[in-house]
Write a protein that holds these residues in place. Structure first.
Motif, PDB file in Angstrom:
ATOM      1  N   ALA A  39      24.663 -20.192 -18.583  1.00 16.61           N
ATOM      2  CA  ALA A  39      25.938 -19.756 -18.013  1.00 16.61           C
ATOM      3  C   ALA A  39      27.138 -20.318 -18.770  1.00 16.61           C
ATOM      4  N   ALA A  40      26.933 -21.395 -19.535  1.00 14.39           N
ATOM      5  CA  ALA A  40      28.034 -22.033 -20.264  1.00 14.39           C
ATOM      6  C   ALA A  40      28.413 -21.259 -21.525  1.00 14.39           C
ATOM      7  N   LEU A  41      27.567 -20.337 -21.953  1.00 16.04           N
ATOM      8  CA  LEU A  41      27.824 -19.608 -23.191  1.00 16.04           C
ATOM      9  C   LEU A  41      28.711 -18.388 -22.955  1.00 16.04           C
ATOM     10  N   SER A  42      29.577 -18.125 -23.900  1.00 15.81           N
ATOM     11  CA  SER A  42      30.390 -16.912 -23.862  1.00 15.81           C
ATOM     12  C   SER A  42      29.527 -15.725 -24.278  1.00 15.81           C
ATOM     13  N   ASP A  43      30.034 -14.515 -24.054  1.00 16.36           N
ATOM     14  CA  ASP A  43      29.302 -13.326 -24.482  1.00 16.36           C
ATOM     15  C   ASP A  43      29.080 -13.336 -25.993  1.00 16.36           C
ATOM     16  N   ALA A  44      30.089 -13.761 -26.747  1.00 17.63           N
ATOM     17  CA  ALA A  44      29.968 -13.807 -28.205  1.00 17.63           C
ATOM     18  C   ALA A  44      28.904 -14.798 -28.645  1.00 17.63           C
ATOM     19  N   GLU A  45      28.793 -15.911 -27.935  1.00 20.15           N
ATOM     20  CA  GLU A  45      27.774 -16.912 -28.276  1.00 20.15           C
ATOM     21  C   GLU A  45      26.373 -16.393 -27.977  1.00 20.15           C
ATOM     22  N   LEU A  46      26.229 -15.636 -26.899  1.00 20.60           N
ATOM     23  CA  LEU A  46      24.920 -15.047 -26.590  1.00 20.60           C
ATOM     24  C   LEU A  46      24.527 -14.020 -27.650  1.00 20.60           C
ATOM     25  N   ILE A  47      25.491 -13.227 -28.103  1.00 15.57           N
ATOM     26  CA  ILE A  47      25.218 -12.280 -29.187  1.00 15.57           C
ATOM     27  C   ILE A  47      24.845 -13.032 -30.456  1.00 15.57           C
ATOM     28  N   ALA A  48      25.508 -14.160 -30.707  1.00 15.83           N
ATOM     29  CA  ALA A  48      25.220 -14.965 -31.895  1.00 15.83           C
ATOM     30  C   ALA A  48      23.770 -15.434 -31.901  1.00 15.83           C
ATOM     31  N   ILE A  49      23.262 -15.810 -30.726  1.00 17.21           N
ATOM     32  CA  ILE A  49      21.855 -16.227 -30.638  1.00 17.21           C
ATOM     33  C   ILE A  49      20.943 -15.051 -30.966  1.00 17.21           C
ATOM     34  N   LEU A  50      21.299 -13.863 -30.497  1.00 19.70           N
ATOM     35  CA  LEU A  50      20.477 -12.677 -30.754  1.00 19.70           C
ATOM     36  C   LEU A  50      20.412 -12.346 -32.242  1.00 19.70           C
ATOM     37  N   ILE A  51      21.547 -12.428 -32.929  1.00 19.90           N
ATOM     38  CA  ILE A  51      21.571 -12.002 -34.332  1.00 19.90           C
ATOM     39  C   ILE A  51      21.187 -13.127 -35.288  1.00 19.90           C
ATOM     40  N   GLY A  52      21.290 -14.376 -34.827  1.00 18.36           N
ATOM     41  CA  GLY A  52      20.763 -15.496 -35.608  1.00 18.36           C
ATOM     42  C   GLY A  52      21.659 -16.020 -36.706  1.00 18.36           C
ATOM     43  N   SER A  53      22.325 -15.150 -37.436  1.00 15.36           N
ATOM     44  CA  SER A  53      23.153 -15.598 -38.555  1.00 15.36           C
ATOM     45  C   SER A  53      24.311 -14.637 -38.772  1.00 15.36           C
ATOM     46  N   GLY A  54      25.322 -15.131 -39.473  1.00 20.15           N
ATOM     47  CA  GLY A  54      26.474 -14.305 -39.758  1.00 20.15           C
ATOM     48  C   GLY A  54      26.476 -13.832 -41.197  1.00 20.15           C
ATOM     49  N   THR A  55      27.613 -13.999 -41.865  1.00 17.78           N
ATOM     50  CA  THR A  55      27.767 -13.607 -43.262  1.00 17.78           C
ATOM     51  C   THR A  55      28.336 -14.810 -44.015  1.00 17.78           C
ATOM     52  N   PRO A  56      28.463 -14.726 -45.325  1.00 17.85           N
ATOM     53  CA  PRO A  56      29.065 -15.843 -46.068  1.00 17.85           C
ATOM     54  C   PRO A  56      30.462 -16.219 -45.578  1.00 17.85           C
ATOM     55  N   LYS A  57      31.182 -15.290 -44.987  1.00 22.05           N
ATOM     56  CA  LYS A  57      32.545 -15.542 -44.531  1.00 22.05           C
ATOM     57  C   LYS A  57      32.690 -15.626 -43.008  1.00 22.05           C
ATOM     58  N   LEU A  58      31.674 -15.185 -42.279  1.00 22.68           N
ATOM     59  CA  LEU A  58      31.751 -15.126 -40.822  1.00 22.68           C
ATOM     60  C   LEU A  58      30.550 -15.814 -40.204  1.00 22.68           C
ATOM     61  N   THR A  59      30.781 -16.678 -39.211  1.00 22.53           N
ATOM     62  CA  THR A  59      29.664 -17.238 -38.462  1.00 22.53           C
ATOM     63  C   THR A  59      29.082 -16.157 -37.557  1.00 22.53           C
ATOM     64  N   ASP A  62      31.499 -15.476 -34.893  1.00 30.32           N
ATOM     65  CA  ASP A  62      32.573 -14.609 -35.374  1.00 30.32           C
ATOM     66  C   ASP A  62      32.153 -13.139 -35.285  1.00 30.32           C
ATOM     67  N   VAL A  63      30.950 -12.863 -35.763  1.00 32.00           N
ATOM     68  CA  VAL A  63      30.442 -11.487 -35.745  1.00 32.00           C
ATOM     69  C   VAL A  63      30.349 -10.986 -34.310  1.00 32.00           C
ATOM     70  N   GLY A  64      29.866 -11.850 -33.406  1.00 32.42           N
ATOM     71  CA  GLY A  64      29.780 -11.474 -31.997  1.00 32.42           C
ATOM     72  C   GLY A  64      31.141 -11.135 -31.416  1.00 32.42           C
ATOM     73  N   LYS A  65      32.159 -11.912 -31.792  1.00 33.84           N
ATOM     74  CA  LYS A  65      33.518 -11.648 -31.293  1.00 33.84           C
ATOM     75  C   LYS A  65      34.065 -10.332 -31.829  1.00 33.84           C
ATOM     76  N   ILE A  66      33.758 -10.043 -33.084  1.00 29.80           N
ATOM     77  CA  ILE A  66      34.223  -8.776 -33.676  1.00 29.80           C
ATOM     78  C   ILE A  66      33.585  -7.585 -32.963  1.00 29.80           C
ATOM     79  N   ILE A  67      32.286  -7.677 -32.709  1.00 29.96           N
ATOM     80  CA  ILE A  67      31.581  -6.592 -32.014  1.00 29.96           C
ATOM     81  C   ILE A  67      32.170  -6.375 -30.623  1.00 29.96           C
ATOM     82  N   LEU A  68      32.404  -7.474 -29.904  1.00 34.16           N
ATOM     83  CA  LEU A  68      32.947  -7.366 -28.548  1.00 34.16           C
ATOM     84  C   LEU A  68      34.375  -6.830 -28.557  1.00 34.16           C
ATOM     85  N   ALA A  69      35.171  -7.296 -29.517  1.00 34.88           N
ATOM     86  CA  ALA A  69      36.555  -6.824 -29.601  1.00 34.88           C
ATOM     87  C   ALA A  69      36.613  -5.315 -29.824  1.00 34.88           C
TER      88      ALA A  69
END
Length: 242
Positions: A39-59, A62-69
């Motif tokens: 329950a302590a995790l934001s929606d973006a953090e939960l998405i981050a766990i699902l995708i596992g990794s970002g890009t060289p420029k985005l954690t 970050d990617v989770g926040k972009i998708i949600l936005a």
């Protein structure tokens, strides 16, 4: 690399430059879940766990926040996206998109499991809540029937047809065949309008009238016809037109 920065800017989000591994342990999504609970995790953090990794420029966060936005931070809208839609975002390939779609589908099925217990229909709201797991977030029309026993307890629900964005076909012969096979005592008709418009069309009204007349002849009354949208519904019975 420039394309990633542009993608982030188009949704108004400025990415962090730090890699998740450099964060304090309690701020990393996986570790945070273990230390503080899900329950302590934001929606973006939960998405981050699902995708596992970002890009060289985005954690991954970050990617989770972009998708949600991109969907106005609305999980219901996110659930409508296809694998193809998700892969348009930076850092999301097919495998990561499949992970997100699968997680959201599990959430939908959980709702369906909760609704699977014996349900007694007493009003149109009961119908709407019962069928919601099947029709929520659909981009196309579907037609379902709910079969009831003499106590108005749901015996089962049946998918009749799947159509396009603007309509679907409901064959009365198929509907009554299913009801007779199950020895149902009454029938509820349900179909969705992906547009969000709850107003019945001329075809909806004609079908309802035809089904009502056939049901009276077969002693299988049509108790209601619900037009379902994600946020509201229209009940022929409540409106006094059934």
């Amino acid at each position: 690399m420039e394309e990633l920065a542009v993608a982030a800017e188009t949704v108004g989000y400025q990415p962090l430059s730090l890699n998740i591994k450099t964060w304090a342990e309690e701020d990393r999504p996986r570790e945070k879940l273990l230390l503080k609970g899900k329950a302590a995790l934001s929606d973006a953090e939960l998405i981050a766990i699902l995708i596992g990794s970002g890009t060289p420029k985005l954690t991954a966060v970050d990617v989770g926040k972009i998708i949600l936005a991109a969907v106005g931070n609305d999980l219901n809208e996110l659930a409508k996206l296809s694998v193809k839609d998700l892969t348009k975002h930076p850092g999301i390939g097919e495998a990561k998109a499949i992970s997100i779609v699968s997680a959201l589908e599990l959430g939908r099925r959980r709702k369906e499991t909760v609704a699977a217990a014996k349900t007694r229909i007493t009003c149109s709201t009961d119908i709407y809540n019962y069928i919601k797991p099947q029709l929520l977030d659909l981009p196309h029309e579907e037609f379902w029937v709910i079969l009831l026993n003499r106590a108005n307890v749901v015996m089962r629900k049946e998918s009749i047809s799947i159509g396009g964005v603007a309509g679907t076909v409901a064959d009365p012969k198929i509907i009554f065949k299913k009801a007779l096979e199950q020895l149902a005592s009454s029938i509820i008709l349900v179909h969705n309008h992906p547009s969000g418009n709850i107003k019945p069309s001329a075809a909806d009204i004609a079908l309802t009238k035809k089904m009502k007349e056939a049901g009276q002849f077969l002693d299988l009354p049509i108790l209601d016809h619900i037009i379902f949208t994600d946020n509201d519904y229209y009940s022929f019975a409540d409106e006094g037109v059934l």
